[in-house]
Design an enzyme around this catalytic site. Structure first.
Site, PDB file in Angstrom:
ATOM      1  N   TYR A 327       0.822  -1.221   0.000  1.00 24.48           N
ATOM      2  CA  TYR A 327       0.000   0.000   0.000  1.00 24.48           C
ATOM      3  C   TYR A 327       0.849   1.262   0.000  1.00 24.48           C
ATOM      4  O   TYR A 327       0.330   2.347   0.258  1.00 24.48           O
ATOM      5  CB  TYR A 327      -0.884   0.059   1.258  1.00 24.48           C
ATOM      6  CG  TYR A 327      -1.619  -1.196   1.648  1.00 24.48           C
ATOM      7  CD1 TYR A 327      -2.689  -1.652   0.879  1.00 24.48           C
ATOM      8  CD2 TYR A 327      -1.269  -1.889   2.791  1.00 24.48           C
ATOM      9  CE1 TYR A 327      -3.377  -2.790   1.255  1.00 24.48           C
ATOM     10  CE2 TYR A 327      -1.965  -3.028   3.181  1.00 24.48           C
ATOM     11  CZ  TYR A 327      -3.015  -3.476   2.407  1.00 24.48           C
ATOM     12  OH  TYR A 327      -3.694  -4.596   2.787  1.00 24.48           O
ATOM     13  N   CYS A 353      14.756 -10.349  -2.603  1.00 25.47           N
ATOM     14  CA  CYS A 353      15.181 -10.003  -3.956  1.00 25.47           C
ATOM     15  C   CYS A 353      14.031  -9.386  -4.750  1.00 25.47           C
ATOM     16  O   CYS A 353      13.486 -10.011  -5.662  1.00 25.47           O
ATOM     17  CB  CYS A 353      15.715 -11.241  -4.643  1.00 25.47           C
ATOM     18  SG  CYS A 353      17.070 -11.944  -3.713  1.00 25.47           S
TER      19      CYS A 353
END
Ligand SMILES: *Cc1c(COP(=O)(O)O)cnc(C)c1O
Length: 425
Positions: A327, A353
């Site tokens: 968000y 990653c």
């Protein structure tokens, strides 16, 4: 930053240079249990609950904690012991609240996609109410209940079509959302519910969104819902309860949400003015009961100066704290020990990653590798959304009560994560 100004204060605050949760030094918990580590304050949860209880004093009202915000068993136990009911959204959550000691009659069941198996299990448990979100779900629930020789208690989640003025991913009461039954179709849906053999209409509910920091969307939704209550009852369908959902926001940074008791004084005044003040009222708060009661303690692994950005790489990541990636949410990040060094501006990132694996951007911190930080306001929608991405074990959790610290979840190891997997023959 001055002491006491932290979100989560006074339960999270500096004593001298060191950050404490209640009477426990966070650095001691990190040393004893490792990092990343979620730490919760029981008193902070009960204080948040008390604000709602003050607001509802003298009313027929019940608080159903929406456990998707944080569903750890010991946290459910805290709310069960305080007399709360629970708002669930899955069969898994049903098993959790029962395991935490709640009774079926303490449970309401929300969500747009309940399966028949979940409905059967909830009926078996004798839940208080199903919050139904579509006419199709009404038909299926009636079938399932009738086959079991019973009637399912139902409330219809109506969509009041008001803008909660929050992030689009967490606004749920607009026409374009998947949630609830459209305002103009609600009357027809209630007629259908009243006619189906396996249903017993008990109430009406709405939930307009999350992290709401203003009173006006609630008042607008209330007016829209009361208009419907009048229309539905004029057809002889009685609504024993009105459920206003959850959604009240908390302080992550500089937000100024209304206090729960202030919000409810305003809503109750409007309910009284319209003649509905003595109804059985229900609410479903999640974030506002736990969000500021938790922090995630993490260690600085590396500092990586760059041409455009400096990176502070920590041992917590998007799998532990998904809100920034999901968000673009803001969490304050503070040192466990206030140092005297010169602050440097960093992007605080995890080891996963993904470029989306950031926890805070452009933060001024005076830290060295090996030092500890706390990501604040991490009690809601963090651990309950945590994943094993990158085969990272989910963190341990500790619940603090005064000077006592209880481990409420052990850290996951690789073996825990592989337990259900099978190698080929
Ligand atoms: C998520 C949810 C809640 C709780 O929302 P908060 O913003 O955490 O208070 C309540 N009711 C329903 C139906 C929900 O989906």
């Amino acid at each position: 930053m001055s002491a006491g100004a932290l979100p989560g204060g006074p339960f999270f605050q500096y004593r001298g240079e060191e950050l404490f949760v209640e009477d426990v030094r966070l650095a001691d918990l990190a040393r004893g249990h490792g990092t990343p580590l979620f730490v919760y304050s029981r008193a902070a949860m009960l204080s948040a609950l008390a604000a709602y209880q003050r607001g509802f004093a003298g009313r027929k009202a019940r608080i159903f904690y929406a456990l998707k915000a944080n569903s750890s068993l010991a946290i459910l136990q805290v709310f069960a012991r305080a007399g709360c009911g629970f708002d669930i959204v899955s069969g898994g959550e049903l098993e959790r609240v029962l395991a935490a000691g709640a009774k079926g009659s303490d449970i309401i069941f929300s969500g747009v996609g309940k399966t028949r198996a979940e409905m059967r299990r909830a009926l078996d448990a004798g839940i208080h109410c199903f919050n139904v979100e579509s006419e199709a779900e009404l038909e299926v629930l009636s079938e399932v209940a009738a086959a079991m020789g019973t009637r399912a208690p139902v409330s219809l989640r109506v969509n009041p079509d008001v803008n909660p003025l929050t992030h689009p991913y967490i606004s749920t009461g607009l026409k374009g959302n998947k949630f609830g039954i459209a305002h103009k179709e609600a009357l027809r849906a209630y007629r259908r519910a009243a006619a189906l053999p396996g249903l017993r209409v008990t109430g009406i509910d709405c939930h307009i969104g999350s992290q709401i920091t203003q009173v006006s969307p609630y008042l607008d939704a209330l007016d829209r819902v009361l208009d419907l209550v009048a229309a539905i009852e004029s057809e002889g369908i009685a609504l024993a309860h009105i459920d206003f959902g959850g959604g009240l926001g908390i302080v992550y940074n500089s937000e100024q949400p209304p206090a729960a008791d202030v919000l409810w004084q305003r809503l109750l005044a409007r309910l009284d003015a319209r003649g509905y003040g003595d109804r059985q009222l229900m609410i479903e708060p999640g974030r506002s009961l736990v969000g500021n009661a938790g922090a995630c303690v993490t260690e600085v692994l590396y500092l990586k100066p760059g041409e455009q950005k400096n990176f502070c790489i920590i041992d917590a990541a998007m799998n532990d704290l998904p809100r920034p990636a999901m968000y673009e949410a803001f969490h304050q990040i503070v040192p466990l020990r206030q140092g005297a060094g010169k602050p440097v501006t960093y992007d605080v990132v995890g080891p996963v990653c993904e470029s989306g694996d950031w926890i805070g951007r452009d933060r001024k911190l005076a830290v060295q590798p090996g030092e500890l930080l706390a990501v604040l306001s991490a009690g809601a929608y963090c651990m309950s959304m945590a994943s094993n991405y990158n085969t990272r074990g989910r963190p341990a959790e500790v619940l603090v009560d005064g000077a006592q610290a209880h481990v409420i979840r052990e850290r996951e190891d690789a073996g825990d994560q592989m337990r259900k997997e099978k190698l080929l023959p």
